[in-house]
Design a protein around this motif. Structure first.
Motif, PDB file in Angstrom:
ATOM      1  N   GLU A 188       0.841  -1.224   0.005  1.00 33.08           N
ATOM      2  CA  GLU A 188       0.022   0.045   0.086  1.00 33.08           C
ATOM      3  C   GLU A 188       0.646   1.263  -0.052  1.00 33.08           C
ATOM      4  OE1 GLU A 188      -3.440  -0.013  -0.609  1.00 33.08           O
ATOM      5  OE2 GLU A 188      -3.104  -2.313  -0.413  1.00 33.08           O
ATOM      6  N   PHE A 189       0.374   2.245  -0.593  1.00 33.28           N
ATOM      7  CA  PHE A 189       1.126   3.621  -0.722  1.00 33.28           C
ATOM      8  C   PHE A 189       1.136   4.011   0.967  1.00 33.28           C
ATOM      9  CE2 PHE A 189      -0.699   3.778  -4.961  1.00 33.28           C
ATOM     10  CZ  PHE A 189       0.204   3.447  -5.771  1.00 33.28           C
ATOM     11  N   LEU A 190       2.501   4.678   1.305  1.00 34.29           N
ATOM     12  CA  LEU A 190       2.761   5.080   2.435  1.00 34.29           C
ATOM     13  C   LEU A 190       2.209   6.688   2.367  1.00 34.29           C
ATOM     14  CD1 LEU A 190       6.231   3.951   3.468  1.00 34.29           C
ATOM     15  CD2 LEU A 190       4.050   3.086   4.435  1.00 34.29           C
ATOM     16  N   ALA A 191       2.303   7.366   1.507  1.00 35.64           N
ATOM     17  CA  ALA A 191       1.866   8.780   1.202  1.00 35.64           C
ATOM     18  C   ALA A 191       1.321   8.969  -0.268  1.00 35.64           C
ATOM     19  CB  ALA A 191       3.049   9.506   1.461  1.00 35.64           C
ATOM     20  N   VAL A 192       0.500   9.724  -0.522  1.00 40.22           N
ATOM     21  CA  VAL A 192      -0.015   9.920  -1.687  1.00 40.22           C
ATOM     22  C   VAL A 192      -0.282  11.431  -1.560  1.00 40.22           C
ATOM     23  CG1 VAL A 192      -1.575   9.925  -3.664  1.00 40.22           C
ATOM     24  CG2 VAL A 192      -0.879   7.808  -2.299  1.00 40.22           C
ATOM     25  N   ILE A 193       0.589  12.415  -2.197  1.00 46.61           N
ATOM     26  CA  ILE A 193       0.166  13.854  -1.912  1.00 46.61           C
ATOM     27  C   ILE A 193       0.232  14.807  -3.324  1.00 46.61           C
ATOM     28  CG2 ILE A 193       0.868  16.077  -0.870  1.00 46.61           C
ATOM     29  CD1 ILE A 193       2.557  14.354   1.189  1.00 46.61           C
ATOM     30  N   ALA A 247       5.069   7.454  -2.215  1.00 47.60           N
ATOM     31  CA  ALA A 247       6.059   6.387  -1.640  1.00 47.60           C
ATOM     32  C   ALA A 247       5.184   5.143  -1.589  1.00 47.60           C
ATOM     33  CB  ALA A 247       6.174   6.986  -0.287  1.00 47.60           C
ATOM     34  N   LEU A 248       6.018   4.258  -2.048  1.00 45.58           N
ATOM     35  CA  LEU A 248       5.691   2.482  -1.926  1.00 45.58           C
ATOM     36  C   LEU A 248       6.708   1.967  -1.480  1.00 45.58           C
ATOM     37  CD1 LEU A 248       3.762   0.614  -2.992  1.00 45.58           C
ATOM     38  CD2 LEU A 248       4.931   0.532  -5.053  1.00 45.58           C
ATOM     39  N   LYS A 304      12.401  -3.671   2.506  1.00 44.11           N
ATOM     40  CA  LYS A 304      12.906  -2.730   3.706  1.00 44.11           C
ATOM     41  C   LYS A 304      13.180  -1.091   2.987  1.00 44.11           C
ATOM     42  CE  LYS A 304      14.477  -6.282   6.565  1.00 44.11           C
ATOM     43  NZ  LYS A 304      15.894  -6.883   7.404  1.00 44.11           N
ATOM     44  N   ASN A 305      13.085  -1.114   1.626  1.00 42.25           N
ATOM     45  CA  ASN A 305      13.232   0.125   0.952  1.00 42.25           C
ATOM     46  C   ASN A 305      11.666   0.856   0.567  1.00 42.25           C
ATOM     47  OD1 ASN A 305      15.969  -0.209   0.681  1.00 42.25           O
ATOM     48  ND2 ASN A 305      15.484  -1.942  -0.740  1.00 42.25           N
TER      49      ASN A 305
END
Length: 143
Positions: A28-33, A57-58, A62-63
């Motif tokens: 899941e995306f950590l952020a979508v702005i 951010a996807l 660990k990256n």
């Protein structure tokens, strides 16, 4: 210890690319702005670019693969060769300051290391070898 992640600049295709990467890697995306949702974004971005992605951010293992749509108003302007950065996320303000100072020596600083409108300590530069780096420290990130 700092982590290093790729950060891509794409010519208005970030959302399409990241939906594709998500279909390949899962998660899941950590952020979508979007530019229109960023602090100050509504005033500083052309109407046609407001729905483009300022940051996404996807997590992949660990990256974290991150990206933005390169739009002219933000001074990046997409062209082959400037479509990536190495993004360093540090564990402390002191580590960010040390890494930024050392890696930027002899290079060109585009954004001096300072608190950004989204709450992170952030700086961006090209080192003396022509590699683009972004250094961040997120004081509110869980350790």
């Amino acid at each position: 210890m700092a982590t290093i992640n790729p950060y891509l600049n794409l010519p208005g295709t970030t959302e399409e690319a990241f939906n594709f990467y998500k279909s390949v890697f899962g998660g899941e995306f950590l952020a979508v702005i979007r530019f229109k949702d960023s602090p100050g974004g509504s005033e500083n971005v052309a109407e046609a670019d407001k729905d483009k992605l300022m940051h996404i951010a996807l997590p992949i293992g660990k990256n974290i693969l991150m990206a933005t749509d390169s739009i002219g108003e933000m001074g990046m302007g997409y062209k082959q060769g400037n479509n990536y950065h190495v993004s360093i996320n540090t564990d402390s303000k002191e580590e960010a300051e040390t890494i930024f100072a050392a890696l930027s020596a002899g290079g060109q600083v585009m954004v001096p290391l300072a608190m950004a409108e989204w709450g992170d300590l952030f700086g961006w530069f090209t080192d003396k070898f022509g590699i683009s780096w972004m250094v961040s420290y997120s004081p509110n990130r869980p350790q």
